[in-house]
Design a protein around this motif. Sequence first.
Motif, PDB file in Angstrom:
ATOM      1  N   TYR A   1       0.898  -1.154   0.000  1.00 59.36           N
ATOM      2  CA  TYR A   1       0.000   0.000   0.000  1.00 59.36           C
ATOM      3  C   TYR A   1       0.935   1.202   0.000  1.00 59.36           C
ATOM      4  O   TYR A   1       1.555   1.482   1.036  1.00 59.36           O
TER       5      TYR A   1
ATOM      6  N   ALA B   1       2.665  -5.020   2.562  1.00 59.62           N
ATOM      7  CA  ALA B   1       1.671  -5.803   3.317  1.00 59.62           C
ATOM      8  C   ALA B   1       1.858  -7.299   3.087  1.00 59.62           C
ATOM      9  O   ALA B   1       1.606  -8.109   3.976  1.00 59.62           O
TER      10      ALA B   1
ATOM     11  N   ARG C   1      -4.478 -14.341  11.755  1.00 63.00           N
ATOM     12  CA  ARG C   1      -5.035 -13.355  12.680  1.00 63.00           C
ATOM     13  C   ARG C   1      -5.321 -12.037  11.955  1.00 63.00           C
ATOM     14  O   ARG C   1      -4.922 -11.857  10.810  1.00 63.00           O
ATOM     15  N   ASN C   2      -5.962 -11.116  12.663  1.00 60.70           N
ATOM     16  CA  ASN C   2      -6.272  -9.801  12.081  1.00 60.70           C
ATOM     17  C   ASN C   2      -5.016  -9.128  11.559  1.00 60.70           C
ATOM     18  O   ASN C   2      -3.983  -9.150  12.226  1.00 60.70           O
ATOM     19  N   GLY C   3      -5.141  -8.557  10.369  1.00 56.82           N
ATOM     20  CA  GLY C   3      -4.043  -7.753   9.834  1.00 56.82           C
ATOM     21  C   GLY C   3      -2.899  -8.554   9.231  1.00 56.82           C
ATOM     22  O   GLY C   3      -1.866  -7.995   8.890  1.00 56.82           O
ATOM     23  N   MET C   4      -3.083  -9.863   9.066  1.00 57.32           N
ATOM     24  CA  MET C   4      -1.985 -10.699   8.567  1.00 57.32           C
ATOM     25  C   MET C   4      -1.911 -10.741   7.040  1.00 57.32           C
ATOM     26  O   MET C   4      -0.961 -11.273   6.467  1.00 57.32           O
ATOM     27  N   GLY C   5      -2.960 -10.235   6.376  1.00 53.60           N
ATOM     28  CA  GLY C   5      -2.869 -10.103   4.919  1.00 53.60           C
ATOM     29  C   GLY C   5      -3.902 -10.874   4.101  1.00 53.60           C
ATOM     30  O   GLY C   5      -3.766 -10.971   2.879  1.00 53.60           O
ATOM     31  N   LYS C   6      -4.949 -11.358   4.749  1.00 52.69           N
ATOM     32  CA  LYS C   6      -5.944 -12.160   4.007  1.00 52.69           C
ATOM     33  C   LYS C   6      -6.668 -11.309   2.964  1.00 52.69           C
ATOM     34  O   LYS C   6      -6.759 -11.683   1.792  1.00 52.69           O
ATOM     35  N   THR C   7      -7.189 -10.167   3.411  1.00 46.48           N
ATOM     36  CA  THR C   7      -7.927  -9.316   2.469  1.00 46.48           C
ATOM     37  C   THR C   7      -6.996  -8.769   1.387  1.00 46.48           C
ATOM     38  O   THR C   7      -7.378  -8.681   0.214  1.00 46.48           O
ATOM     39  N   THR C   8      -5.776  -8.437   1.787  1.00 41.89           N
ATOM     40  CA  THR C   8      -4.825  -7.933   0.779  1.00 41.89           C
ATOM     41  C   THR C   8      -4.522  -9.015  -0.251  1.00 41.89           C
ATOM     42  O   THR C   8      -4.376  -8.724  -1.442  1.00 41.89           O
TER      43      THR C   8
ATOM     44  N   GLU D   1     -15.792  -8.493   1.966  1.00 45.90           N
ATOM     45  CA  GLU D   1     -16.008  -8.222   3.378  1.00 45.90           C
ATOM     46  C   GLU D   1     -16.985  -7.047   3.459  1.00 45.90           C
ATOM     47  O   GLU D   1     -16.839  -6.079   2.732  1.00 45.90           O
TER      48      GLU D   1
ATOM     49  N   GLU E   1     -14.516 -13.169   4.795  1.00 38.99           N
ATOM     50  CA  GLU E   1     -15.323 -13.146   6.030  1.00 38.99           C
ATOM     51  C   GLU E   1     -16.746 -13.614   5.724  1.00 38.99           C
ATOM     52  O   GLU E   1     -17.703 -12.835   5.695  1.00 38.99           O
TER      53      GLU E   1
ATOM     54  N   LYS F   1     -13.452 -16.345  10.550  1.00 40.93           N
ATOM     55  CA  LYS F   1     -12.733 -16.386  11.828  1.00 40.93           C
ATOM     56  C   LYS F   1     -13.148 -17.562  12.706  1.00 40.93           C
ATOM     57  O   LYS F   1     -12.421 -17.918  13.640  1.00 40.93           O
TER      58      LYS F   1
HETATM   59  P1  ATP Z   1      -8.549  -8.671   8.991  1.00 40.49           P
HETATM   60  O1  ATP Z   1      -8.825 -10.049   9.485  1.00 40.49           O
HETATM   61  O2  ATP Z   1      -8.441  -7.671  10.108  1.00 40.49           O
HETATM   62  O3  ATP Z   1      -9.427  -8.222   7.874  1.00 40.49           O
HETATM   63  P2  ATP Z   1      -6.417  -9.303   7.108  1.00 40.49           P
HETATM   64  O4  ATP Z   1      -5.682 -10.553   7.424  1.00 40.49           O
HETATM   65  O5  ATP Z   1      -7.438  -9.351   6.046  1.00 40.49           O
HETATM   66  O6  ATP Z   1      -7.024  -8.714   8.438  1.00 40.49           O
HETATM   67  P3  ATP Z   1      -5.276  -7.103   5.665  1.00 40.49           P
HETATM   68  O7  ATP Z   1      -6.524  -6.266   5.760  1.00 40.49           O
HETATM   69  O8  ATP Z   1      -4.958  -7.701   4.370  1.00 40.49           O
HETATM   70  O9  ATP Z   1      -5.300  -8.229   6.770  1.00 40.49           O
HETATM   71  O10 ATP Z   1      -4.057  -6.193   6.168  1.00 40.49           O
HETATM   72  C1  ATP Z   1      -2.694  -6.578   5.976  1.00 40.49           C
HETATM   73  C2  ATP Z   1      -1.791  -5.394   6.342  1.00 40.49           C
HETATM   74  O11 ATP Z   1      -1.974  -4.346   5.399  1.00 40.49           O
HETATM   75  C3  ATP Z   1      -2.089  -4.783   7.697  1.00 40.49           C
HETATM   76  O12 ATP Z   1      -0.861  -4.422   8.273  1.00 40.49           O
HETATM   77  C4  ATP Z   1      -2.915  -3.581   7.384  1.00 40.49           C
HETATM   78  O13 ATP Z   1      -2.732  -2.582   8.354  1.00 40.49           O
HETATM   79  C5  ATP Z   1      -2.366  -3.149   6.040  1.00 40.49           C
HETATM   80  N1  ATP Z   1      -3.406  -2.500   5.211  1.00 40.49           N
HETATM   81  C6  ATP Z   1      -4.600  -3.016   4.863  1.00 40.49           C
HETATM   82  N2  ATP Z   1      -5.292  -2.160   4.088  1.00 40.49           N
HETATM   83  C7  ATP Z   1      -4.509  -1.078   3.942  1.00 40.49           C
HETATM   84  C8  ATP Z   1      -4.640   0.170   3.249  1.00 40.49           C
HETATM   85  N3  ATP Z   1      -5.734   0.457   2.522  1.00 40.49           N
HETATM   86  N4  ATP Z   1      -3.629   1.052   3.317  1.00 40.49           N
HETATM   87  C9  ATP Z   1      -2.502   0.784   4.046  1.00 40.49           C
HETATM   88  N5  ATP Z   1      -2.304  -0.364   4.710  1.00 40.49           N
HETATM   89  C10 ATP Z   1      -3.295  -1.287   4.657  1.00 40.49           C
END
Ligand code: ATP
Length: 228
Positions: free
Chosen positions: A13, A18, A37-44, A85, A156, A188
Amino acid sequence: MKLLDLNGLESFYGASQALFGVNLDVKQGEVVALMGRNGMGKTTTINSIIGLVRPRTGAITFGGKAIFGMRPHRIARLGLGLVPEGRRCFPNLTVMENLVATARGSEWTFDKVVDLFPRLGERRDQYANTLSGGEQQMLAIGRALMTNPRLLILDEATEGLAPVIRQDIWSAIRKLKAAGQSILVVDKTLSELLPVADRCFVLEKGTTVFQGPPAALTPELQDRYLGV
Ligand code: ATP
């Protein structure tokens, strides 16, 4: 045959990295769980697959075709159906209109979606913004199915839904799996996700740290990678 294949994917990003090397694959007809876990990169990871986030390095193939760096609409047309999501149905369209809006191909029809989710039949003329969260999720799944996806991706799948509605969603996912639909799913609730999955991939800090069948994801590994 691998329907989707990600190798060494790195995404950013802006200047902030990420994903640091995601490996993931989905074979034809499989249900694959993407965990972490949260923030580990699934959505990315999902956003990188569908082209909303442009990966910088790595390889992505879908149906044997390299899709790395391709535009989202072109990727979608190859047969990726996303249930995002937060669902994001069209709020001011009715259930029927939401479904018809995305229709492509002939396999999935309004009637077939209603067979899977009878509640959507009862609500067919209601605006999407008047539906419950569970009904909106059913609609979001139905809308993705109406594109006749080769791969259905659920980010999700049951977040924020009451237990009884969650069971309806899992039951639909089981039916889709039985019909041969390939599915990549994030959720989750491990106790509900693992029994449906053929294989799991776990992300930690943007890297794939585990892949294997649910039985290989021992309580110790669950604690290490997924515990809170
Ligand atoms: P969750 O379960 O909370 O949805 P996740 O596993 O899907 O988490 P991501 O949303 O992919 O995780 O986030 C991965 C990393 O990228 C995190 O460190 C997050 O802070 C960062 N991140 C996500 N979206 C953005 C964005 N739009 N801009 C900057 N950083 C981002």
